[in-house]
Design a protein around this motif. Structure first.
Motif, PDB file in Angstrom:
ATOM      1  N   THR A  53      10.195 -19.045   7.152  1.00 12.90           N
ATOM      2  CA  THR A  53      10.640 -17.818   7.803  1.00 12.90           C
ATOM      3  C   THR A  53      11.381 -16.932   6.796  1.00 12.90           C
ATOM      4  O   THR A  53      11.717 -17.363   5.689  1.00 12.90           O
ATOM      5  CB  THR A  53      11.597 -18.153   8.957  1.00 12.90           C
ATOM      6  OG1 THR A  53      12.767 -18.779   8.405  1.00 12.90           O
ATOM      7  CG2 THR A  53      10.938 -19.087   9.964  1.00 12.90           C
ATOM      8  N   TYR A  84      14.702 -25.476  12.144  1.00  9.35           N
ATOM      9  CA  TYR A  84      13.721 -24.657  12.847  1.00  9.35           C
ATOM     10  C   TYR A  84      13.987 -23.161  12.681  1.00  9.35           C
ATOM     11  O   TYR A  84      13.184 -22.342  13.135  1.00  9.35           O
ATOM     12  CB  TYR A  84      13.674 -25.048  14.325  1.00  9.35           C
ATOM     13  CG  TYR A  84      13.108 -26.446  14.512  1.00  9.35           C
ATOM     14  CD1 TYR A  84      11.742 -26.683  14.374  1.00  9.35           C
ATOM     15  CD2 TYR A  84      13.944 -27.528  14.766  1.00  9.35           C
ATOM     16  CE1 TYR A  84      11.223 -27.969  14.499  1.00  9.35           C
ATOM     17  CE2 TYR A  84      13.437 -28.819  14.899  1.00  9.35           C
ATOM     18  CZ  TYR A  84      12.070 -29.022  14.769  1.00  9.35           C
ATOM     19  OH  TYR A  84      11.553 -30.290  14.895  1.00  9.35           O
ATOM     20  N   GLN A  85      15.080 -22.820  12.032  1.00  6.16           N
ATOM     21  CA  GLN A  85      15.291 -21.431  11.633  1.00  6.16           C
ATOM     22  C   GLN A  85      14.533 -21.130  10.341  1.00  6.16           C
ATOM     23  O   GLN A  85      14.292 -19.980  10.007  1.00  6.16           O
ATOM     24  CB  GLN A  85      16.778 -21.160  11.419  1.00  6.16           C
ATOM     25  CG  GLN A  85      17.626 -21.273  12.669  1.00  6.16           C
ATOM     26  CD  GLN A  85      19.101 -21.075  12.372  1.00  6.16           C
ATOM     27  OE1 GLN A  85      19.472 -20.464  11.368  1.00  6.16           O
ATOM     28  NE2 GLN A  85      19.955 -21.597  13.237  1.00  6.16           N
ATOM     29  N   PHE A  92      11.601 -23.338   9.250  1.00  3.31           N
ATOM     30  CA  PHE A  92      10.193 -23.727   9.360  1.00  3.31           C
ATOM     31  C   PHE A  92       9.848 -24.008  10.822  1.00  3.31           C
ATOM     32  O   PHE A  92      10.693 -24.481  11.581  1.00  3.31           O
ATOM     33  CB  PHE A  92       9.898 -24.974   8.519  1.00  3.31           C
ATOM     34  CG  PHE A  92      10.094 -24.767   7.046  1.00  3.31           C
ATOM     35  CD1 PHE A  92       9.066 -24.259   6.256  1.00  3.31           C
ATOM     36  CD2 PHE A  92      11.312 -25.071   6.445  1.00  3.31           C
ATOM     37  CE1 PHE A  92       9.259 -24.052   4.900  1.00  3.31           C
ATOM     38  CE2 PHE A  92      11.503 -24.862   5.088  1.00  3.31           C
ATOM     39  CZ  PHE A  92      10.465 -24.352   4.314  1.00  3.31           C
ATOM     40  N   GLU A  93       8.608 -23.739  11.192  1.00  4.29           N
ATOM     41  CA  GLU A  93       8.176 -23.987  12.569  1.00  4.29           C
ATOM     42  C   GLU A  93       8.043 -25.478  12.858  1.00  4.29           C
ATOM     43  O   GLU A  93       8.251 -25.919  13.990  1.00  4.29           O
ATOM     44  CB  GLU A  93       6.833 -23.300  12.837  1.00  4.29           C
ATOM     45  CG  GLU A  93       6.920 -21.782  12.877  1.00  4.29           C
ATOM     46  CD  GLU A  93       5.590 -21.159  13.226  1.00  4.29           C
ATOM     47  OE1 GLU A  93       4.630 -21.914  13.516  1.00  4.29           O
ATOM     48  OE2 GLU A  93       5.501 -19.922  13.220  1.00  4.29           O
ATOM     49  N   SER A  94       7.692 -26.255  11.834  1.00  2.00           N
ATOM     50  CA  SER A  94       7.450 -27.680  12.022  1.00  2.00           C
ATOM     51  C   SER A  94       7.537 -28.386  10.682  1.00  2.00           C
ATOM     52  O   SER A  94       7.593 -27.746   9.622  1.00  2.00           O
ATOM     53  CB  SER A  94       6.055 -27.910  12.627  1.00  2.00           C
ATOM     54  OG  SER A  94       5.054 -27.469  11.702  1.00  2.00           O
ATOM     55  N   ASP A 128       4.582 -27.466   8.623  1.00  2.00           N
ATOM     56  CA  ASP A 128       4.773 -26.164   7.997  1.00  2.00           C
ATOM     57  C   ASP A 128       5.531 -26.313   6.679  1.00  2.00           C
ATOM     58  O   ASP A 128       5.173 -25.707   5.660  1.00  2.00           O
ATOM     59  CB  ASP A 128       5.552 -25.270   8.959  1.00  2.00           C
ATOM     60  CG  ASP A 128       5.454 -23.799   8.609  1.00  2.00           C
ATOM     61  OD1 ASP A 128       4.417 -23.389   8.063  1.00  2.00           O
ATOM     62  OD2 ASP A 128       6.406 -23.056   8.907  1.00  2.00           O
ATOM     63  N   SER A 156      -3.452 -28.024  11.834  1.00  2.00           N
ATOM     64  CA  SER A 156      -2.627 -28.421  10.696  1.00  2.00           C
ATOM     65  C   SER A 156      -3.486 -29.064   9.619  1.00  2.00           C
ATOM     66  O   SER A 156      -3.293 -28.827   8.429  1.00  2.00           O
ATOM     67  CB  SER A 156      -1.538 -29.402  11.151  1.00  2.00           C
ATOM     68  OG  SER A 156      -0.639 -28.772  12.017  1.00  2.00           O
TER      69      SER A 156
END
Length: 202
Positions: free
Chosen positions: A3, A50-51, A53-55, A58, A125
């Protein structure tokens, strides 16, 4: 992909997170990796993950992309150290790569990365991961090639052959079937054969 929040972090903090991720992905393949271990080693709150990376998938893809970029820069430096001799640069780059694989974490990371191709169950993925991992061995930027090599007919096929040689030699080394000195010697011989054959093409 990371992000904007992650990209706005200090370089030191970004690298700390990536180092922690590499440690975890060296310990186990992606499907067994634990976010808690990564945030603990990176010394960041779990909620902040999670701020950034989404997972965890990711993060894995971004780490591979980051390392791919580093490898490309390393090859450019090898080109400079060998005064632009493309084939000698390949040998130097591979020798340095094997030396890095002598470190158990680096070696295990490579093994676990390949294992991830077989164990990833999420189709989306998996597609992203396969695409990213396949780029790892494609570290040679065509624009970095000497003009006499770049303008040769069939250069793309030669680069494919060089890539296959590197993969085969790497697999032999990480499987412990060949020691470092021998695999470097074998790689150099393969590259000399490619050089001789390529130089004779029209």
């Amino acid at each position: 992909m990371p992000t904007k929040t992650f990209m706005n972090l200090s370089k030191e903090k970004r690298l700390r997170i990536l180092k922690a991720a590499k440690k975890e992905f060296s310990r186990v393949p992606l499907d067994k990796a634990i976010i808690a271990n990564i945030v603990k080693d990176a010394k960041i709150p779990r909620g902040s993950f999670y701020q950034y990376f989404e997972s965890i998938e990711d993060l894995f893809v971004y780490l591979i992309e980051y390392m791919y970029g580093v490898d490309k820069k390393k090859f450019i430096r090898c080109m400079q150290e060998t005064n632009g001799d493309f084939y000698e640069a390949l040998k130097l780059n591979f020798s340095n790569f094997i030396d890095r694989l002598k470190v158990e974490e680096n070696k295990q990371f490579r093994i676990n990365t390949l294992s991830t191709l077989l164990t990833c169950k999420n189709d989306l993925s998996r597609a992203d991961i396969i695409s990213t991992i396949n780029k790892v061995d494609d570290f040679i930027d065509p624009e970095a090639l000497p003009i006499e090599v770049k303008n040769k007919k069939g250069v793309a096929k030669v680069l494919d052959i060089i890539k296959m040689i590197g993969k085969q030699c790497t697999e032999k080394f990480i499987s412990n079937s060949t020691d470092a000195d021998e695999i470097k010697h074998n790689y150099n011989q393969y590259i000399d054969i490619v050089k001789t054959g390529f130089s004779n093409t029209i």
